[in-house]
Design a protein around this motif. Sequence first.
Motif, short mmCIF file in Angstrom:
data_model
loop_
_atom_site.label_atom_id
_atom_site.label_comp_id
_atom_site.label_asym_id
_atom_site.label_seq_id
_atom_site.Cartn_x
_atom_site.Cartn_y
_atom_site.Cartn_z
N ILE A 148 -4.18 11.18 16.76
CA ILE A 148 -5.54 11.45 16.29
C ILE A 148 -6.37 12.21 17.32
N GLN A 149 -5.96 12.15 18.59
CA GLN A 149 -6.74 12.83 19.63
C GLN A 149 -6.80 14.35 19.42
N TYR A 150 -5.87 14.88 18.59
CA TYR A 150 -5.87 16.32 18.34
C TYR A 150 -6.77 16.70 17.16
N PHE A 151 -7.32 15.73 16.47
CA PHE A 151 -8.30 16.01 15.42
C PHE A 151 -9.64 16.33 16.07
N ASN A 152 -10.30 17.38 15.59
CA ASN A 152 -11.63 17.67 16.13
C ASN A 152 -12.66 16.74 15.49
N LYS A 153 -13.88 16.84 15.97
CA LYS A 153 -14.93 15.92 15.52
C LYS A 153 -15.17 16.04 14.02
N LYS A 154 -15.16 17.25 13.49
CA LYS A 154 -15.41 17.44 12.06
C LYS A 154 -14.32 16.79 11.22
N GLN A 155 -13.05 16.95 11.66
CA GLN A 155 -11.95 16.34 10.92
C GLN A 155 -12.04 14.81 10.95
N GLN A 156 -12.41 14.27 12.10
CA GLN A 156 -12.54 12.82 12.19
C GLN A 156 -13.71 12.32 11.34
N GLN A 157 -14.78 13.11 11.28
CA GLN A 157 -15.92 12.72 10.46
C GLN A 157 -15.56 12.68 8.97
N THR A 158 -14.62 13.53 8.56
CA THR A 158 -14.19 13.56 7.17
C THR A 158 -13.62 12.21 6.73
N ARG A 198 0.84 -1.19 0.00
CA ARG A 198 0.00 0.00 0.00
C ARG A 198 0.88 1.25 0.00
N THR A 199 0.34 2.31 -0.54
CA THR A 199 1.03 3.60 -0.48
C THR A 199 0.84 4.19 0.91
N LEU A 200 1.92 4.48 1.58
CA LEU A 200 1.84 5.02 2.95
C LEU A 200 1.81 6.53 2.91
N ARG A 201 0.83 7.08 3.57
CA ARG A 201 0.75 8.53 3.76
C ARG A 201 0.62 8.80 5.25
N LYS A 202 1.37 9.79 5.71
CA LYS A 202 1.38 10.10 7.15
C LYS A 202 0.87 11.51 7.39
N ASP A 252 -5.56 18.75 4.14
CA ASP A 252 -4.53 17.71 4.02
C ASP A 252 -5.17 16.33 3.83
N ILE A 253 -6.25 16.09 4.57
CA ILE A 253 -6.95 14.81 4.45
C ILE A 253 -7.54 14.67 3.04
N THR A 265 -7.15 2.63 4.08
CA THR A 265 -7.01 1.90 5.34
C THR A 265 -6.42 2.86 6.36
N LEU A 266 -7.11 3.03 7.44
CA LEU A 266 -6.67 3.97 8.48
C LEU A 266 -5.97 3.23 9.61
N ILE A 267 -4.77 3.68 9.93
CA ILE A 267 -4.14 3.29 11.20
C ILE A 267 -3.90 4.58 11.95
N ALA A 268 -4.66 4.78 13.00
CA ALA A 268 -4.52 5.97 13.82
C ALA A 268 -3.75 5.61 15.08
N SER A 269 -2.93 6.52 15.55
CA SER A 269 -2.21 6.26 16.80
C SER A 269 -2.52 7.36 17.79
N THR A 270 -2.46 7.01 19.05
CA THR A 270 -2.72 7.99 20.12
C THR A 270 -2.03 7.56 21.39
N THR A 271 -1.58 8.54 22.13
CA THR A 271 -1.02 8.26 23.45
C THR A 271 -2.09 8.35 24.53
N GLU A 272 -3.29 8.73 24.14
CA GLU A 272 -4.39 8.88 25.10
C GLU A 272 -5.37 7.72 24.93
N ASN A 273 -6.19 7.52 25.95
CA ASN A 273 -7.20 6.45 25.88
C ASN A 273 -8.17 6.74 24.73
N PRO A 274 -8.18 5.90 23.70
CA PRO A 274 -9.02 6.20 22.52
C PRO A 274 -10.50 6.22 22.84
#
Length: 423
Positions: free
Chosen positions: A103-113, A65-69, A79-80, A124-133
Amino acid sequence: MDTPLADRIRPERLEDIVGQHHLLDEGRPLRNIIESGHIPNMVFYGPSGVGKTTLASFIARKTNRTLRKLNGTTASTADIKAIFEELSGFSGINGILLYLDEIQYFNKKQQQTLLEYIENGSITLIASTTENPYFYVYGAILSRCTVFEFKPVEKDDVIRAVRRGFDVLSGDSDVPVDVDEETAAHIAYACGGDVRKALNAVELSFDATPERDGVKHISLETVSQLTQKSAMRYDREGDEHYDLLSAFQKSMRGSDPDAAVLYLARILAAHDLPSACRRLLVCACEDVGLANPQIIPIVKAAVDTALMVGLPEARIPLADAVILVAQSPKSNSAYMAIAAAMADIEAGKAGGFPRQLQNKHYDGADAAVKGQFYKYPHDFPDHWVEQQYLPDGVRDAVYYVPGDNKNEQAYKAYWDRIKKSQG
């Protein structure tokens, strides 16, 4: 080279990824998923430097797959959308794997996109977070992802990465490196389970060590200077913060002064004086409470002193108070009483007032019994008289149950005697 060492030695095989045995060992579900090639949308949850980005990059290579970060702290909705536009081009032939860090820094609208594209499988989304998802990731995203928790890497695994890092640097520079077991172990310990931090220390110590007789001898003194305090993993907004405060309060509650002082020291080492003071006050009220009622003004005085003098001297009155709280007898009877009362209020059981407690001196025409009939306790022996104080809906409720400590049992015996004499 300008590329950090941690990026230059990213593993080419699953076996080369250090740590995360619970996810990547033979037969583990995540390993099986990766080897199948059918990659679901995922959330990688865990502290920094433990392999989340490394594994996402490996998965992209493994599945062609093509990786985009993107990083949630800087990326925008534009950007999305720019990544989505690649789907119709050459990059989208085998699909795009979007690695969205923090991903925890994305607001609700950005996540909905993201939803439309991860639902139809084009991305395919792989999201990472240091906070409780479960607290920070939008529910619709979370319901379409599988969550995998990453843990701090164990010392032995970090040592393996440290050795590999020195080998790579030695090969790149064509200079042999000599590093003994104690030095490698110190780097592994000092990184606090963060492999990226360990590899940064490897690179720094390599650059800081002069070549002598054609060899770089990496000394313990050098790495100690370069890694001092780096084992402190603390983020005032993250899970580590709350884990530390939880351990602090639970150690006081569990009457272990040694553990309580250790966790106090860790909090103060991070200069988080307000959190130490707040938890100390809460513990004095919640966990010692009526078993030693003088603890509350004593701890308040210690906290006031600490806030007045500031760090580093604040550690002294706080240590006094922490040890006193840990050593005091414990009672949570008041905490349990207010919790039970709040539960009845939330359940709608505790509305209204007994007529004799109301602040009115007349009754409406619909009152079945007219008159307030309040009994003034000081007009009776021992300043007590039996009458209803609880609302009708909970008139027989018992919220406060005396603890089995000396103070509360003395109060109980006093009132039992008075109520029995007037019964």
